[in-house]
Design an enzyme around this catalytic site. Sequence first.
Site, mmCIF file in Angstrom:
data_model
loop_
_atom_site.group_PDB
_atom_site.id
_atom_site.type_symbol
_atom_site.label_atom_id
_atom_site.label_comp_id
_atom_site.label_asym_id
_atom_site.label_seq_id
_atom_site.Cartn_x
_atom_site.Cartn_y
_atom_site.Cartn_z
ATOM 1 N N GLU A 180 14.986 -1.492 -13.813
ATOM 2 C CA GLU A 180 13.693 -0.869 -13.538
ATOM 3 C C GLU A 180 13.337 0.089 -14.675
ATOM 4 O O GLU A 180 13.811 1.237 -14.696
ATOM 5 C CB GLU A 180 13.751 -0.085 -12.226
ATOM 6 C CG GLU A 180 14.141 -0.930 -11.039
ATOM 7 C CD GLU A 180 13.675 -0.308 -9.733
ATOM 8 O OE1 GLU A 180 12.819 -0.913 -9.086
ATOM 9 O OE2 GLU A 180 14.131 0.791 -9.391
ATOM 10 N N ASN A 223 11.636 -1.176 -1.301
ATOM 11 C CA ASN A 223 12.058 0.225 -1.265
ATOM 12 C C ASN A 223 10.906 1.063 -0.717
ATOM 13 O O ASN A 223 9.923 1.297 -1.406
ATOM 14 C CB ASN A 223 12.429 0.672 -2.697
ATOM 15 C CG ASN A 223 12.775 2.145 -2.765
ATOM 16 O OD1 ASN A 223 12.918 2.818 -1.739
ATOM 17 N ND2 ASN A 223 12.897 2.658 -3.983
ATOM 18 N N LYS A 250 10.851 4.123 0.089
ATOM 19 C CA LYS A 250 10.876 5.530 -0.372
ATOM 20 C C LYS A 250 10.633 6.490 0.802
ATOM 21 O O LYS A 250 11.043 6.225 1.917
ATOM 22 C CB LYS A 250 9.871 5.726 -1.510
ATOM 23 C CG LYS A 250 10.072 4.712 -2.629
ATOM 24 C CD LYS A 250 9.361 5.065 -3.881
ATOM 25 C CE LYS A 250 9.539 3.927 -4.877
ATOM 26 N NZ LYS A 250 9.078 4.235 -6.202
ATOM 27 N N HIS A 266 18.826 4.934 -8.146
ATOM 28 C CA HIS A 266 17.396 4.713 -8.365
ATOM 29 C C HIS A 266 16.877 5.770 -9.343
ATOM 30 O O HIS A 266 17.350 6.916 -9.336
ATOM 31 C CB HIS A 266 16.636 4.785 -7.035
ATOM 32 C CG HIS A 266 15.207 4.359 -7.177
ATOM 33 N ND1 HIS A 266 14.229 5.221 -7.617
ATOM 34 C CD2 HIS A 266 14.606 3.164 -6.977
ATOM 35 C CE1 HIS A 266 13.076 4.565 -7.671
ATOM 36 N NE2 HIS A 266 13.282 3.316 -7.281
ATOM 37 N N GLY A 304 5.784 2.602 -10.299
ATOM 38 C CA GLY A 304 4.659 3.275 -9.645
ATOM 39 C C GLY A 304 3.509 3.601 -10.587
ATOM 40 O O GLY A 304 2.619 4.369 -10.233
ATOM 41 N N SER A 355 6.246 -1.920 -10.716
ATOM 42 C CA SER A 355 4.874 -2.388 -10.504
ATOM 43 C C SER A 355 4.771 -3.908 -10.338
ATOM 44 O O SER A 355 3.833 -4.525 -10.844
ATOM 45 C CB SER A 355 3.963 -1.895 -11.629
ATOM 46 O OG SER A 355 3.922 -0.475 -11.632
ATOM 47 N N GLU A 387 14.374 7.593 -9.381
ATOM 48 C CA GLU A 387 13.904 8.865 -8.795
ATOM 49 C C GLU A 387 15.079 9.767 -8.454
ATOM 50 O O GLU A 387 14.955 10.994 -8.484
ATOM 51 C CB GLU A 387 13.015 8.572 -7.573
ATOM 52 C CG GLU A 387 11.633 8.103 -8.030
ATOM 53 C CD GLU A 387 10.992 7.033 -7.160
ATOM 54 O OE1 GLU A 387 11.375 6.900 -5.990
ATOM 55 O OE2 GLU A 387 10.110 6.319 -7.689
HETATM 56 C C1 PEP Z 1 10.793 1.200 -7.232
HETATM 57 O O1 PEP Z 1 10.613 2.353 -6.896
HETATM 58 O O2 PEP Z 1 11.942 0.714 -7.143
HETATM 59 C C2 PEP Z 1 9.655 0.434 -7.754
HETATM 60 C C3 PEP Z 1 9.895 -0.643 -8.441
HETATM 61 O O3 PEP Z 1 8.403 0.928 -7.464
HETATM 62 P P1 PEP Z 1 6.984 0.221 -7.789
HETATM 63 O O4 PEP Z 1 7.096 -1.213 -7.377
HETATM 64 O O5 PEP Z 1 5.985 0.984 -6.979
HETATM 65 O O6 PEP Z 1 6.761 0.353 -9.267
#
Ligand code: PEP
Length: 259
Positions: A173, A9, A11, A101, A179, A219, A103
Amino acid sequence: MRRPIVGGNWKMHLTRIGAVRLAREVGEGLRAHDVDAARLDVGVFPPFVYLDSVGTTLSDDRSPLELGAQDLHPEPEGAFTGEVSAPMLLDVGARAVLVGHSERRHVIGEPESLIRRKTHAALAAGLRCVLCVGELLDERDAGTTNEVNERQLRSALEGAAVRDPDMLVIAYEPVWAIGTGRTATPQDAQQAHAHIRRVLADVLGTDAAARVRIQYGGSVKPANAKELFSQPDIDGGLIGGASLKAEDFVAICLAAVPR
Ligand code: PEP
């Protein structure tokens, strides 16, 4: 029995040239390790404006990568300024889409009713729907992780026709892990995934639930990917930050390939 699936992703990052370069490097990296679509599904999710350029790159070099978008509007067309529909995504070569997602849920403020409409629209259009669920930190601290995941899943899938379980992917997630550099332990993640699969069995039936892939996201890095992906109900990952570096993303993909 489930083919693992990893998504990157991107973003709201990169330039057009940077996105094309990243897609090419990831494709080359996977081919250098003989990773083909029979063993692993890999998707990249660039910003809307780079879908076309990245899609052209992927088709030019016969890459095993699947092109995906980060969002869609539930209606096929109309007066929805700034929005992008499922037929438009298909038209530029996208075959998958992220829905719900964290966000979009928690930063943009999308309600569950809209996420349900997007889930239905993606599945009806024949896009692979990567439905993201996960709890906030205070929900985890309150011991309601399974409850939150179950509510988000049931809400999004209510009334949905899942004809091909391969076309539905769930990304678990935990929001506090996205992040932040904090990751759920493989055991905690497995526990959440097992509960998600139980809910899927209730909603879709046991056969379909056994086929739906459930990704972990939050992460994931080359150093922790293998242990997470070796859990029985973790079928790969949705990767944010680490997907922006080809070398790291390819290493994470390799960690998902069955040995
Ligand atoms: C994401 O935004 O789907 C995600 C898992 O981000 P990160 O790997 O940076 O935690």
